[in-house]
Design a protein around this motif. Structure first.
Motif, PDB file in Angstrom:
ATOM      1  N   LEU A  45       0.794  -1.219   0.000  1.00 56.45           N
ATOM      2  CA  LEU A  45       0.000   0.000   0.000  1.00 56.45           C
ATOM      3  C   LEU A  45       0.832   1.277   0.000  1.00 56.45           C
ATOM      4  N   ALA A  46       1.793   1.396   0.878  1.00 60.54           N
ATOM      5  CA  ALA A  46       2.562   2.639   0.981  1.00 60.54           C
ATOM      6  C   ALA A  46       3.244   3.019  -0.335  1.00 60.54           C
ATOM      7  N   PRO A  47       3.919   2.096  -1.020  1.00 59.61           N
ATOM      8  CA  PRO A  47       4.536   2.484  -2.292  1.00 59.61           C
ATOM      9  C   PRO A  47       3.519   2.933  -3.339  1.00 59.61           C
ATOM     10  N   ARG A  48       2.369   2.299  -3.378  1.00 66.70           N
ATOM     11  CA  ARG A  48       1.350   2.694  -4.363  1.00 66.70           C
ATOM     12  C   ARG A  48       0.741   4.047  -4.039  1.00 66.70           C
ATOM     13  N   VAL A  49       0.536   4.308  -2.760  1.00 72.57           N
ATOM     14  CA  VAL A  49       0.004   5.617  -2.366  1.00 72.57           C
ATOM     15  C   VAL A  49       1.015   6.704  -2.707  1.00 72.57           C
ATOM     16  N   ARG A  50       2.292   6.452  -2.422  1.00 72.65           N
ATOM     17  CA  ARG A  50       3.323   7.436  -2.773  1.00 72.65           C
ATOM     18  C   ARG A  50       3.355   7.692  -4.276  1.00 72.65           C
ATOM     19  N   ALA A  51       3.301   6.629  -5.074  1.00 74.78           N
ATOM     20  CA  ALA A  51       3.330   6.769  -6.537  1.00 74.78           C
ATOM     21  C   ALA A  51       2.105   7.539  -7.026  1.00 74.78           C
ATOM     22  N   ALA A  52       0.935   7.220  -6.491  1.00 79.23           N
ATOM     23  CA  ALA A  52      -0.284   7.920  -6.893  1.00 79.23           C
ATOM     24  C   ALA A  52      -0.219   9.393  -6.493  1.00 79.23           C
ATOM     25  N   ALA A  53       0.332   9.666  -5.319  1.00 78.47           N
ATOM     26  CA  ALA A  53       0.459  11.051  -4.865  1.00 78.47           C
ATOM     27  C   ALA A  53       1.397  11.827  -5.777  1.00 78.47           C
ATOM     28  N   ARG A  54       2.515  11.241  -6.122  1.00 74.36           N
ATOM     29  CA  ARG A  54       3.453  11.911  -7.031  1.00 74.36           C
ATOM     30  C   ARG A  54       2.803  12.178  -8.381  1.00 74.36           C
ATOM     31  N   GLN A  55       2.096  11.187  -8.895  1.00 70.32           N
ATOM     32  CA  GLN A  55       1.473  11.307 -10.206  1.00 70.32           C
ATOM     33  C   GLN A  55       0.422  12.418 -10.227  1.00 70.32           C
ATOM     34  N   ARG A  56      -0.258  12.637  -9.116  1.00 68.89           N
ATOM     35  CA  ARG A  56      -1.328  13.620  -9.070  1.00 68.89           C
ATOM     36  C   ARG A  56      -0.920  14.943  -8.443  1.00 68.89           C
ATOM     37  N   GLY A  57       0.341  15.061  -8.089  1.00 72.69           N
ATOM     38  CA  GLY A  57       0.838  16.325  -7.560  1.00 72.69           C
ATOM     39  C   GLY A  57       0.465  16.603  -6.119  1.00 72.69           C
ATOM     40  N   VAL A  58       0.172  15.556  -5.358  1.00 72.48           N
ATOM     41  CA  VAL A  58      -0.130  15.731  -3.943  1.00 72.48           C
ATOM     42  C   VAL A  58       1.185  15.892  -3.195  1.00 72.48           C
ATOM     43  N   ALA A  59       1.226  16.843  -2.282  1.00 70.98           N
ATOM     44  CA  ALA A  59       2.454  17.126  -1.541  1.00 70.98           C
ATOM     45  C   ALA A  59       2.959  15.882  -0.832  1.00 70.98           C
ATOM     46  N   LEU A  60       4.233  15.622  -0.992  1.00 69.53           N
ATOM     47  CA  LEU A  60       4.840  14.438  -0.376  1.00 69.53           C
ATOM     48  C   LEU A  60       5.729  14.788   0.806  1.00 69.53           C
ATOM     49  N   ASP A  61       5.684  16.016   1.266  1.00 67.02           N
ATOM     50  CA  ASP A  61       6.572  16.390   2.366  1.00 67.02           C
ATOM     51  C   ASP A  61       6.327  15.558   3.617  1.00 67.02           C
ATOM     52  N   LEU A  62       5.117  15.040   3.793  1.00 66.17           N
ATOM     53  CA  LEU A  62       4.834  14.187   4.944  1.00 66.17           C
ATOM     54  C   LEU A  62       4.976  12.713   4.608  1.00 66.17           C
ATOM     55  N   LEU A  63       5.225  12.404   3.348  1.00 72.77           N
ATOM     56  CA  LEU A  63       5.297  11.015   2.902  1.00 72.77           C
ATOM     57  C   LEU A  63       6.713  10.648   2.514  1.00 72.77           C
TER      58      LEU A  63
END
Length: 74
Positions: A45-63
């Motif tokens: 789950l964590a790697p997929r959520v990170r990838a989806a967040a990057r793809q959609r431009g969601v801030a990753l500063d907490l991830l």
């Protein structure tokens, strides 16, 4: 009705699980397998959520991938 365009990232993400992964989640739940749940979260789950967040431009500063506990807020 026209919605105004905003530059805010989405507030939710969708990820896809394969049939085998859904079955594994059900097994984890039925067995109350805490260590299995943590491993599934960390490995799937964590790697997929990170990838989806990057793809959609969601801030990753907490991830950050270097997080000690692999927690994803929200």
């Amino acid at each position: 009705m026209t919605l105004s365009s905003t530059n805010t990232p989405p507030r939710s993400l969708w990820i896809t699980l394969e049939a085998e992964e859904v079955i594994e989640l059900k097994r984890i739940r039925m067995d109350r397998d805490g260590s299995g749940a943590a491993a599934f979260f960390r490995d799937v789950l964590a790697p997929r959520v990170r990838a989806a967040a990057r793809q959609r431009g969601v801030a990753l500063d907490l991830l950050t991938e270097e997080a000690d506990d692999e927690r994803i807020p929200g």
